[in-house]
Enzyme design. Sequence first.
Site, PDB file in Angstrom:
ATOM      1  N   GLY A  65       0.825  -1.105  -0.002  1.00 47.56           N
ATOM      2  CA  GLY A  65       0.035  -0.097   0.089  1.00 47.56           C
ATOM      3  C   GLY A  65       0.963   1.340  -0.043  1.00 47.56           C
ATOM      4  O   GLY A  65       1.933   1.095   0.106  1.00 47.56           O
ATOM      5  N   GLY A 113       0.407  -4.804   1.080  1.00 50.43           N
ATOM      6  CA  GLY A 113      -0.855  -4.809   0.671  1.00 50.43           C
ATOM      7  C   GLY A 113      -1.108  -5.544  -0.548  1.00 50.43           C
ATOM      8  O   GLY A 113      -2.229  -6.118  -0.902  1.00 50.43           O
ATOM      9  N   ASP A 144      -0.199  -6.209   8.413  1.00 49.11           N
ATOM     10  CA  ASP A 144      -1.640  -6.074   8.388  1.00 49.11           C
ATOM     11  C   ASP A 144      -2.296  -6.899   7.128  1.00 49.11           C
ATOM     12  O   ASP A 144      -2.209  -7.886   6.835  1.00 49.11           O
ATOM     13  CB  ASP A 144      -2.150  -4.810   8.485  1.00 49.11           C
ATOM     14  CG  ASP A 144      -1.631  -3.880   7.343  1.00 49.11           C
ATOM     15  OD1 ASP A 144      -0.693  -4.228   6.675  1.00 49.11           O
ATOM     16  OD2 ASP A 144      -2.009  -2.733   6.986  1.00 49.11           O
TER      17      ASP A 144
END
Length: 336
Positions: A65, A113, A144
């Site tokens: 990301g 990401g 994440d």
Amino acid sequence: MDPHIKAEKRGRLGLLTLDRPQALNALTHGMIAALAERLADWAADDGIAAVAIRGAGDRAFCAGGDIRAVQQAVIAGSDAGARLLRDEYRLNAAIGSYPKPYVALLHGFVLGGGAGVSVHGRLRLADASLAFGMPETGIGFVPDVGSSHFLSRCPGEMGLYLGLTGARIGLGDALAAGLVTHAVAAADFDAVIENLARGEGIEAFARKPPPGALAPHRRRIETIFSAGSVEAILERLDRDGSDFAQETARTLRAQSPTSLKLTYHTLRTGRGLDLRQCLAMEYRVALRVLQTPDFREGVRAALVDKDRAPRWNPASLAGVGDVARFFAALEPGELF
């Protein structure tokens, strides 16, 4: 549509292309929103039997990301970074529960990401150029995009090793870890797409890759990373004394101590949660990590000044203290 997302129908297939090769197809907020919109449309389209996603250019499927944009938003006092993460995690959840086969065609860098828009899909096909990694502990953040779900389910503590160290792995190791479902030659990607467009399978294209670089160390990784804390992992690495253990210990000691503690806790907790619960937990942690000095410092050192010399605060695991505050419920503003 965002200009960096190409969407087309090929027969029964909806084909998405991340088209930002000059930035290794890193995801902007606009790209995330465009992906979510197109996936929602195609889920309701009876003419689409499956969806495939790929990355433009030779170097990467997706290198993550736009974490620098998130950092700049934090510095500016804006909530734009938090909103990007919110929409990205909701996209990850939508991929994980997508009602049609979701096929990721992976090559080159698949980082952060990039894992979030691939690993949660039903099929992950990768070629020999694959370089998969979750590098967040080195920038003062945490793995994440649902990694507390997919890393925590890797066999033999491989996921915890990857999450804590940020190590990049190739095709053989990614297949052994369950992060990739099929090894496919890059030259066959177009033929795979044509098969999917005709509603046919991809098994004929599967190949057996050579063992990964971590294959000789898997038993050692399982023994060492099954320890009950980051400190205990470091103790086992030091006692082991092998070249691999010494290099791994050096890597861990260079990461953000706060990030290491949080990553250990999220991956251990994630074993007992479903994907949506994992993403909700990660969102709570991420919003609080954005406000820590380590996040701003880590991104500065890695992506802004690029001096690779972050000054972590606190500088030691002993100084981190109780991390329970990072996991407390958000009032208001939970992810789901």
